[in-house]
Design an enzyme around this catalytic site. Structure first.
Site, PDB file in Angstrom:
ATOM      1  N   SER A  35     -39.366   2.683 -10.525  1.00 35.24           N
ATOM      2  CA  SER A  35     -38.750   1.476 -11.095  1.00 35.24           C
ATOM      3  C   SER A  35     -37.236   1.394 -10.926  1.00 35.24           C
ATOM      4  O   SER A  35     -36.710   0.302 -10.711  1.00 35.24           O
ATOM      5  CB  SER A  35     -39.117   1.361 -12.573  1.00 35.24           C
ATOM      6  OG  SER A  35     -38.754   2.533 -13.266  1.00 35.24           O
ATOM      7  N   ASP A 239     -34.654   0.877 -23.527  1.00 32.13           N
ATOM      8  CA  ASP A 239     -35.884   1.668 -23.364  1.00 32.13           C
ATOM      9  C   ASP A 239     -35.595   3.140 -23.032  1.00 32.13           C
ATOM     10  O   ASP A 239     -36.505   3.969 -23.017  1.00 32.13           O
ATOM     11  CB  ASP A 239     -36.815   1.043 -22.304  1.00 32.13           C
ATOM     12  CG  ASP A 239     -36.193   0.982 -20.903  1.00 32.13           C
ATOM     13  OD1 ASP A 239     -35.123   1.590 -20.684  1.00 32.13           O
ATOM     14  OD2 ASP A 239     -36.788   0.320 -20.028  1.00 32.13           O
ATOM     15  N   HIS A 242     -34.528   2.934 -18.054  1.00 36.21           N
ATOM     16  CA  HIS A 242     -34.075   2.128 -16.909  1.00 36.21           C
ATOM     17  C   HIS A 242     -32.567   1.921 -16.894  1.00 36.21           C
ATOM     18  O   HIS A 242     -31.958   1.616 -17.923  1.00 36.21           O
ATOM     19  CB  HIS A 242     -34.800   0.772 -16.910  1.00 36.21           C
ATOM     20  CG  HIS A 242     -36.272   0.915 -16.675  1.00 36.21           C
ATOM     21  ND1 HIS A 242     -37.217   0.439 -17.539  1.00 36.21           N
ATOM     22  CD2 HIS A 242     -36.928   1.523 -15.677  1.00 36.21           C
ATOM     23  CE1 HIS A 242     -38.433   0.739 -17.062  1.00 36.21           C
ATOM     24  NE2 HIS A 242     -38.277   1.404 -15.931  1.00 36.21           N
TER      25      HIS A 242
END
Ligand SMILES: *[C@@H]1O[C@H](CO)[C@@H](O)[C@H](O)[C@H]1NC(C)=O
Ligand SMILES: *[C@@H]1O[C@H](CO)[C@@H](O)[C@H](O)[C@H]1NC(C)=O
Ligand SMILES: *[C@@H]1O[C@H](CO)[C@@H](O)[C@H](O)[C@H]1NC(C)=O
Ligand SMILES: *[C@@H]1O[C@H](CO)[C@@H](O)[C@H](O)[C@H]1NC(C)=O
Ligand SMILES: *[C@@H]1O[C@H](CO)[C@@H](O)[C@H](O)[C@H]1NC(C)=O
Length: 275
Positions: A35, A239, A242
């Protein structure tokens, strides 16, 4: 006096010269990993509803440039725009990653570098086992990279940022180095580019507790023409996993600096600290 002028000229000319030598070909840059390579900068998660949305903010470092193309999922070249991985990591909400800031930084350093052809291949939440030869992501990467070269490009580098998903148990973290090295070796062999320059990012975060174990494997990879840059300490989204947009801008710049340094020094690491 003459030598002063000559030195001043060389000092000015040398970084340009080492970047320019393949101007007639498209400069292929493969983007792969999970990601944080796909890009989640500016992606917000409404914790009440679980709905994720991208804020749509495209900073100057990520603006489109006629000299930056992107190989789309359907294998056509289009002008690159954020989010770069929207049609590749299509089950997720994509945002800002390091690819555009990298390409813009390289072109900022040398506007005559030539066309940059970005080949996005990253996929969120994938582990290193899913990138082994024979697996879907590996085969898709090889196919897209080969297509990029067949359409007039030359491999310049792969930017690789992966490993967050391999921090969940000790066994995977301990196996990381061997799996990573096998992936790099198979890829270079299948792309028939045994010295493909690889710039990998050491983790800033992970979905499990064994982050230091994976980072150690990354920082200690000792394969020719594999450089490691460190993302540790870059700001993270709430989070905790990220990179934020500002963090991705910084990472793109760090990768570009490392890429340029490597081109100008034929891939050799500095043997002693610069200062
Ligand atoms: C969004 O947040 C919720 C609640 O914290 C979490 O369960 C979910 O996995 C998150 N989604 C994403 C895509 O990060
Ligand atoms: C391929 O993808 C690009 C970018 O998403 C799109 O603009 C183009 O129309 C697509 N071409 C075909 C033939 O589907
Ligand atoms: C997206 O989700 C579908 C359905 O679960 C799955 O078949 C596909 O492989 C996924 N693709 C990617 C790129 O994650
Ligand atoms: C990697 O992820 C895949 C897909 O989620 C899973 O099936 C597999 O067990 C994982 N492998 C390892 C070694 O963690
Ligand atoms: C770069 O280094 C490799 C060995 O690491 C050598 O074979 C090659 O000739 C060098 N290229 C240039 C342009 O100096």
């Amino acid at each position: 006096m003459l030598s002063f002028i000559l030195l001043a000229f060389l000092a000015h000319a040398s970084p340009i010269k080492c970047l320019n030598h393949l101007q007639h070909k498209m400069n292929i840059i493969i983007l792969a990993g999970q990601s944080n390579m796909a890009g989640r900068g500016g992606v917000l998660n409404d914790t009440a509803t679980g709905v994720t949305t991208w804020d749509g903010v495209v900073p100057p470092e990520c603006q489109p440039n006629p000299s930056i193309l992107r190989l789309s999922a359907n294998l056509t070249w289009v002008e690159a725009r954020e989010p770069l991985h929207a049609d590749i990591d299509y089950n997720k909400t994509n945002g800002i990653g390091p690819g555009m800031p990298f390409a813009n930084a390289v072109l900022g350093k040398d506007p005559k570098f030539g066309v940059v052809g970005l080949v996005p291949c990253a996929n969120g939440a994938t582990n290193i086992s899913q990138w082994q030869k024979g697996e879907f992501l590996y085969e898709q990467l090889v196919k897209r990279a080969q297509m990029a070269v067949e359409s007039g490009g030359v491999y310049r580098a792969m930017l690789w940022y992966q490993g967050e998903s391999d921090t969940e148990n000790k066994q995977d973290a301990d196996s990381y180095k061997a799996r990573l090295e096998r992936f790099f070796a198979d890829l270079r062999s299948d792309l028939r580019t045994p010295m493909l320059p690889i710039f990998q990012v050491a983790l800033a975060s992970g979905s499990g507790p064994f982050i230091e174990e994976v980072r150690e494997a990354q920082l200690k990879t000792s394969i020719p023409k594999v450089e490691c840059v460190d993302a540790k300490g870059l700001p993270l989204e709430p989070d905790g996993l990220h990179l934020t947009t500002p963090a991705q801008l910084r990472l793109g710049q760090i990768l570009a600096d490392s890429f340029i340094h490597s081109l100008c020094n034929n891939g050799s690491r500095p043997t002693s600290p610069l200062h």
